[in-house]
Scaffold this motif. Structure first.
Motif, PDB file in Angstrom:
ATOM      1  N   LEU A 245       6.267  -0.888   1.341  1.00  0.00           N
ATOM      2  CA  LEU A 245       4.677  -0.740   2.040  1.00  0.00           C
ATOM      3  C   LEU A 245       3.770  -1.234   0.825  1.00  0.00           C
ATOM      4  N   SER A 246       2.829  -2.091   1.242  1.00  0.00           N
ATOM      5  CA  SER A 246       1.900  -2.359  -0.058  1.00  0.00           C
ATOM      6  C   SER A 246       0.759  -1.304   0.109  1.00  0.00           C
ATOM      7  N   GLU A 247      -0.036  -1.464  -0.905  1.00  0.00           N
ATOM      8  CA  GLU A 247      -0.959  -0.405  -1.265  1.00  0.00           C
ATOM      9  C   GLU A 247      -1.818  -0.090   0.025  1.00  0.00           C
ATOM     10  N   ALA A 248      -2.148  -1.534   0.521  1.00  0.00           N
ATOM     11  CA  ALA A 248      -3.247  -1.326   1.823  1.00  0.00           C
ATOM     12  C   ALA A 248      -2.497  -0.708   2.871  1.00  0.00           C
ATOM     13  N   ALA A 249      -1.245  -0.722   3.120  1.00  0.00           N
ATOM     14  CA  ALA A 249      -0.395   0.097   4.147  1.00  0.00           C
ATOM     15  C   ALA A 249      -0.532   1.391   3.812  1.00  0.00           C
ATOM     16  N   ARG A 250      -0.122   1.742   2.687  1.00  0.00           N
ATOM     17  CA  ARG A 250      -0.242   3.149   2.088  1.00  0.00           C
ATOM     18  C   ARG A 250      -1.568   4.171   2.368  1.00  0.00           C
ATOM     19  N   ARG A 251      -2.677   3.202   2.069  1.00  0.00           N
ATOM     20  CA  ARG A 251      -3.955   3.973   2.382  1.00  0.00           C
ATOM     21  C   ARG A 251      -4.172   3.956   3.833  1.00  0.00           C
ATOM     22  N   TRP A 252      -3.781   3.156   4.487  1.00  0.00           N
ATOM     23  CA  TRP A 252      -3.789   3.530   6.070  1.00  0.00           C
ATOM     24  C   TRP A 252      -2.977   4.799   6.358  1.00  0.00           C
ATOM     25  N   LEU A 253      -1.660   4.460   5.900  1.00  0.00           N
ATOM     26  CA  LEU A 253      -0.733   5.407   6.302  1.00  0.00           C
ATOM     27  C   LEU A 253      -1.159   7.010   5.843  1.00  0.00           C
ATOM     28  N   ALA A 254      -2.050   7.167   4.758  1.00  0.00           N
ATOM     29  CA  ALA A 254      -2.281   8.525   4.459  1.00  0.00           C
ATOM     30  C   ALA A 254      -3.421   8.995   5.238  1.00  0.00           C
ATOM     31  N   VAL A 255      -4.127   8.190   6.174  1.00  0.00           N
ATOM     32  CA  VAL A 255      -5.050   9.036   6.998  1.00  0.00           C
ATOM     33  C   VAL A 255      -4.580   9.171   8.279  1.00  0.00           C
ATOM     34  N   GLN A 256      -3.213   8.703   8.746  1.00  0.00           N
ATOM     35  CA  GLN A 256      -2.702   8.965   9.877  1.00  0.00           C
ATOM     36  C   GLN A 256      -2.267  10.416  10.211  1.00  0.00           C
ATOM     37  N   PRO A 257      -2.526  10.621  11.588  1.00  0.00           N
ATOM     38  CA  PRO A 257      -2.305  12.372  11.850  1.00  0.00           C
ATOM     39  C   PRO A 257      -0.818  12.567  11.844  1.00  0.00           C
ATOM     40  N   ASP A 258       0.160  11.464  12.432  1.00  0.00           N
ATOM     41  CA  ASP A 258       1.352  11.617  12.500  1.00  0.00           C
ATOM     42  C   ASP A 258       2.120  10.617  11.866  1.00  0.00           C
ATOM     43  N   ARG A 259       2.784  10.904  10.749  1.00  0.00           N
ATOM     44  CA  ARG A 259       3.414  10.191   9.856  1.00  0.00           C
ATOM     45  C   ARG A 259       4.621   9.306  10.369  1.00  0.00           C
ATOM     46  N   ALA A 260       5.497   9.966  10.834  1.00  0.00           N
ATOM     47  CA  ALA A 260       6.732   9.581  11.557  1.00  0.00           C
ATOM     48  C   ALA A 260       5.918   8.379  12.654  1.00  0.00           C
ATOM     49  N   LYS A 261       5.248   8.434  13.488  1.00  0.00           N
ATOM     50  CA  LYS A 261       4.623   7.687  14.332  1.00  0.00           C
ATOM     51  C   LYS A 261       3.998   6.341  13.743  1.00  0.00           C
ATOM     52  N   ALA A 262       3.204   6.849  12.559  1.00  0.00           N
ATOM     53  CA  ALA A 262       2.773   5.612  12.052  1.00  0.00           C
ATOM     54  C   ALA A 262       3.643   4.598  11.236  1.00  0.00           C
ATOM     55  N   LEU A 263       4.714   5.178  10.510  1.00  0.00           N
ATOM     56  CA  LEU A 263       5.668   4.375  10.091  1.00  0.00           C
ATOM     57  C   LEU A 263       6.494   3.542  10.983  1.00  0.00           C
ATOM     58  N   LEU A 264       6.625   4.190  12.220  1.00  0.00           N
ATOM     59  CA  LEU A 264       7.486   3.465  13.173  1.00  0.00           C
ATOM     60  C   LEU A 264       6.349   2.341  13.752  1.00  0.00           C
ATOM     61  N   ALA A 265       5.406   2.436  13.893  1.00  0.00           N
ATOM     62  CA  ALA A 265       4.169   1.502  14.204  1.00  0.00           C
ATOM     63  C   ALA A 265       4.286   0.265  13.139  1.00  0.00           C
ATOM     64  N   LEU A 266       4.388   0.720  11.848  1.00  0.00           N
ATOM     65  CA  LEU A 266       4.466  -0.431  10.942  1.00  0.00           C
ATOM     66  C   LEU A 266       5.674  -1.049  11.039  1.00  0.00           C
ATOM     67  N   ALA A 267       6.733  -0.458  11.525  1.00  0.00           N
ATOM     68  CA  ALA A 267       8.198  -1.273  11.408  1.00  0.00           C
ATOM     69  C   ALA A 267       8.326  -1.884  12.521  1.00  0.00           C
ATOM     70  N   SER A 268       7.591  -1.754  13.455  1.00  0.00           N
ATOM     71  CA  SER A 268       7.500  -2.233  14.876  1.00  0.00           C
ATOM     72  C   SER A 268       6.531  -3.473  15.290  1.00  0.00           C
ATOM     73  N   ALA A 269       5.406  -3.736  14.393  1.00  0.00           N
ATOM     74  CA  ALA A 269       4.468  -4.592  14.408  1.00  0.00           C
ATOM     75  C   ALA A 269       4.625  -5.812  14.600  1.00  0.00           C
ATOM     76  N   GLY A 270       5.602  -6.385  13.576  1.00  0.00           N
ATOM     77  CA  GLY A 270       5.794  -7.673  13.738  1.00  0.00           C
ATOM     78  C   GLY A 270       5.008  -8.606  12.945  1.00  0.00           C
ATOM     79  N   ASP A 271       5.206 -10.035  12.734  1.00  0.00           N
ATOM     80  CA  ASP A 271       4.126 -10.858  11.980  1.00  0.00           C
ATOM     81  C   ASP A 271       4.452 -10.644  10.534  1.00  0.00           C
ATOM     82  N   ASP A 272       5.411 -10.124   9.973  1.00  0.00           N
ATOM     83  CA  ASP A 272       5.604  -9.879   8.568  1.00  0.00           C
ATOM     84  C   ASP A 272       6.301 -11.079   7.911  1.00  0.00           C
ATOM     85  N   TYR A 273       7.360 -11.648   8.794  1.00  0.00           N
ATOM     86  CA  TYR A 273       8.113 -12.923   8.180  1.00  0.00           C
ATOM     87  C   TYR A 273       8.613 -12.517   6.877  1.00  0.00           C
ATOM     88  N   GLU A 274       9.036 -11.340   6.874  1.00  0.00           N
ATOM     89  CA  GLU A 274      10.015 -11.101   5.656  1.00  0.00           C
ATOM     90  C   GLU A 274      11.538 -11.212   6.288  1.00  0.00           C
TER      91      GLU A 274
END
Length: 319
Positions: A245-274
């Motif tokens: 995760l980038s620092e920006a994503a880590r900051r967003w993750l840190a304030v999410q109430p459900d860590r597992a749900k938030a990580l899954l959202a990041l891994a499902s969002a798309g448009d990363d082109y990695e």
């Protein structure tokens, strides 16, 4: 380029002004004055071809700057070639101009495309331009070379392989949210990641040498890993706790109430082109993070905090 004449402009004159310079003088383009192009063969290489389309309101927000749209269109296609370990060299363009697009908008699109064609060493060989009463859309076909028999496919992962992903994951989805004003983005980093992804062409040699299977992360990491599992006939296990995760994503993750749900959202969002790929254990690819492994069986296994979770679709679906 050729196509039905748009009622608002001199289509062929505009093609000559805006797009002929983008051919780079490639002889097979014939100055965009014919209905087709010629791509000469290259001994010892396979020709790799990919095609993606983008639609206003689906792949980019309404009112997005035309130059940015053109650049993203090229880059998402080059990302597909990057995942195949191919070297891009040419493309074909089809674009449908909505009635509200003025000459300046069309010129901005061509300028944005031209800038990125130069950056990535790609020539425009032809295509089509039309008018549309509907939303703005464009499609690009990209061509690349790969040494004969060395294209990296989705099929090829075998049990015992490790699963890796390049760069960081989740910025594309957060970037779209930032563009919509749903996520804070004070320095514009996230919006930039969404609008102008960087195709991982730098991984070309490493993929040829070590990868057994690969795909670009466009629909969402989980969904694209599933594509590899299905094509390879194996079971792929992902550990979300290892997600880079980038620092920006880590900051967003840190304030999410459900860590597992938030990580899954990041891994499902798309448009990363990695690039997500598999390789023999111990192979390692510079710039890539191990996030799981290949097992016997079929389908997908996703864990967070050591617990199995339901990944759902895991990404974007058009239908």
């Amino acid at each position: 380029m050729s196509g039905p004449k748009a009622p608002r402009a001199d289509e062929f004159g505009e093609i000559e002004r805006l797009f002929r310079p983008l051919t780079g003088g490639a002889p097979g383009a014939y100055g965009l004055m014919d209905d087709a192009a010629v791509v000469p063969g290259r001994p010892g290489f396979d020709l790799v071809i990919t095609k993606d389309a983008i639609v206003e309101g689906v792949h980019f927000p309404q009112g997005e700057a035309p130059g940015l749209v053109a650049q993203k269109l090229l880059r998402v296609n080059l990302s597909d070639l990057a995942a195949k370990a191919a070297e891009p060299f040419a493309c074909f363009l089809a674009v449908a101009w909505p009635e509200r697009f003025e000459a300046a908008d069309r010129a901005a699109f061509a300028a944005g495309l031209g800038a990125d064609l130069k950056t990535f060493g790609v020539d425009l060989l032809g295509g089509d331009t039309v008018a549309t009463p509907g939303p703005f859309w464009a499609s690009l076909t990209a061509l690349g070379w790969v040494p004969q028999g060395q294209m990296v496919r989705r099929a090829g992962a075998v049990p015992g392989n490790i699963l890796m992903v390049s760069g960081v994951i989740g910025d594309g989805g957060l970037g779209l949210a930032a563009v919509r004003g749903e996520v804070a983005d004070p320095d514009g980093y996230l919006a930039g990641r969404y609008r102008l992804p960087i195709p991982r062409l730098d991984l070309r040699d490493a993929l040829r040498e070590a990868a057994t299977a690969a795909a670009d992360v466009s629909d969402g990491l989980v969904a694209d890993v599933r594509h590899i599992a299905e094509a390879s006939g194996v079971r792929l296990a992902i550990d979300l706790d290892r997600l880079p995760l980038s620092e920006a994503a880590r900051r967003w993750l840190a304030v999410q109430p459900d860590r597992a749900k938030a990580l899954l959202a990041l891994a499902s969002a798309g448009d990363d082109y990695e690039i997500v790929c598999t390789a023999a254990k111990g192979a390692g690819l510079a710039g890539c993070t191990v996030i799981g492994e290949v097992r016997r069986g079929e389908g997908l296994e996703v864990r967070c905090d050591g617990k199995l979770i339901d990944p759902g679709p895991g990404g974007w679906r058009h239908l």
